[in-house]
Design an enzyme around this catalytic site. Structure first.
Site, PDB file in Angstrom:
ATOM      1  N   GLU A 118      -0.401  10.689   0.770  1.00 62.38           N
ATOM      2  CA  GLU A 118      -1.758  10.135   0.736  1.00 62.38           C
ATOM      3  C   GLU A 118      -2.168   9.624   2.100  1.00 62.38           C
ATOM      4  OE1 GLU A 118      -4.834   6.893   0.188  1.00 62.38           O
ATOM      5  OE2 GLU A 118      -2.853   6.843   1.132  1.00 62.38           O
ATOM      6  N   ASP A 133       0.870  -1.174   0.000  1.00 66.32           N
ATOM      7  CA  ASP A 133       0.000   0.000   0.000  1.00 66.32           C
ATOM      8  C   ASP A 133       0.908   1.226   0.000  1.00 66.32           C
ATOM      9  OD1 ASP A 133      -1.865   1.981   0.438  1.00 66.32           O
ATOM     10  OD2 ASP A 133      -2.425   1.312   2.446  1.00 66.32           O
TER      11      ASP A 133
END
Length: 329
Positions: free
Chosen positions: A192, A162
């Site tokens: 993010e 991720d």
């Protein structure tokens, strides 16, 4: 693809410290785009000319990590989170700072696992005093988790899948696309994990006609897992909804049509938690139609995330199909 993933996940790049991973990706894609820029926030934007519609893809480069908040008299480091981490998963995990200093996470005594908060944890870097610790690490320094890539055959395990898996998809798609029918803005975003920050500013500057994020999603295919439809090995996931986004109907229909037309295995994703860069892209300026192509991933936000390479390949094929399809909205 497996070797690319191995190299991508080996590079430490927690939110706000994406320099190393950006340099790696920049070198990897420089021969496959018409222009390559780094914006003020640190987003890497690869532009490839193809048509009138401006299509932005976004895959985030950053990963979760920890930040030193204090150093006690015995040389133990107190820390806070950078991105979403679960305290009960951290005991005895290893971290590494940019200068190479390694540490292991320890915990104060607790009688109940529910009492194990970040305030009860510390990082042991082998220092015998605060003075010694400060020769290695200072307050404010950020560390990433330090675990190796593991090859299980068709499935792999690593930290930072991720969203290095999303980066891998976008890198490979750029290499494969031969006849882009849209102007492509392949954006490798920063920060993010701490609030979709890079995607927000990148989309503001690009002003795309359509935005698609590439990220991981949770699964429901392990014992007593949450009741989720996504499974490893069943194809790329076309997002319908998460906390940050309800996919624009035309984007969902477009991705579904392209998957079926090209024989690409896919599944639909409804995620009751989390969000992606698409959530920030859709709210830029007057609004942008947005969606997500996801790669199912087990053990999210841990140092041992797992994906299936079949899903990775399906996601690459779907991205290339989108790049090569003339889009009008």
């Amino acid at each position: 693809m497996k070797d690319l993933l191995r190299r991508l996940t080996s590079i430490p790049a927690p939110s706000g410290r994406e320099e190393q991973i950006r340099a790696f990706i920049q070198a990897e894609i420089k021969d496959y785009c018409d222009d390559l820029t780094v914006d003020t926030m640190g987003n890497l934007i690869a532009f490839k000319r193809g048509g009138k519609t401006k299509l932005q893809f976004a895959a985030h480069m950053d990963e979760i990590g920890v930040i030193v908040t204090a150093i006690d008299e015995q040389g133990f480091l107190r820390f806070g989170n950078v991105g979403g981490i679960r305290p009960h998963q951290l005991y005895a995990q290893r971290v590494r700072f940019p200068n190479g200093t390694a540490g292991v996470i320890g915990a104060e005594k607790v009688d109940d696992l529910k009492q194990l908060t970040l305030e009860k944890l510390y990082i042991d870097i082998g220092a015998a005093s605060a003075a010694e610790a400060k020769t290695k690490v200072n307050v404010g320094e950020i560390a990433a988790f330090d675990y190796p890539f593991v090859d299980l055959g068709q499935r792999v395990v690593a930290k930072a899948l991720d969203d290095r898996v999303g980066c891998a998809v976008l890198i490979e798609a750029l290499k494969r696309v031969t006849k882009p029918q849209n102007d492509l803005y392949c954006t490798f975003t920063v920060q993010e994990e701490v609030g979709l920050r890079g995607a927000k500013t990148a989309a503001f500057g690009i002003e795309p006609d359509l935005g698609i994020a590439l990220d991981v999603t949770g699964t429901g295919d392990t014992p007593e897992a949450p009741k989720l439809a996504m499974k490893l090995g069943q194809g790329a996931a076309i997002k319908v909804k998460d906390v940050s986004l309800i996919t624009h109907p035309q984007v969902k229909e477009l991705l579904t049509m392209l998957a079926e037309k090209n024989g690409i295995p896919y599944q639909f994703e409804v995620l009751p938690f989390g969000g992606t860069d698409a959530g920030a892209i859709q709210l830029t300026k007057a609004g942008i139609p947005a969606g997500v192509i996801s790669i199912p991933c087990r053990y999210l936000h841990s140092p041992s995330e797992m994906i299936d390479l079949n899903d990775l390949e399906a996601a690459v094929r779907l991205v290339v199909a989108t790049m090569e399809h003339p889009i009008t909205l």
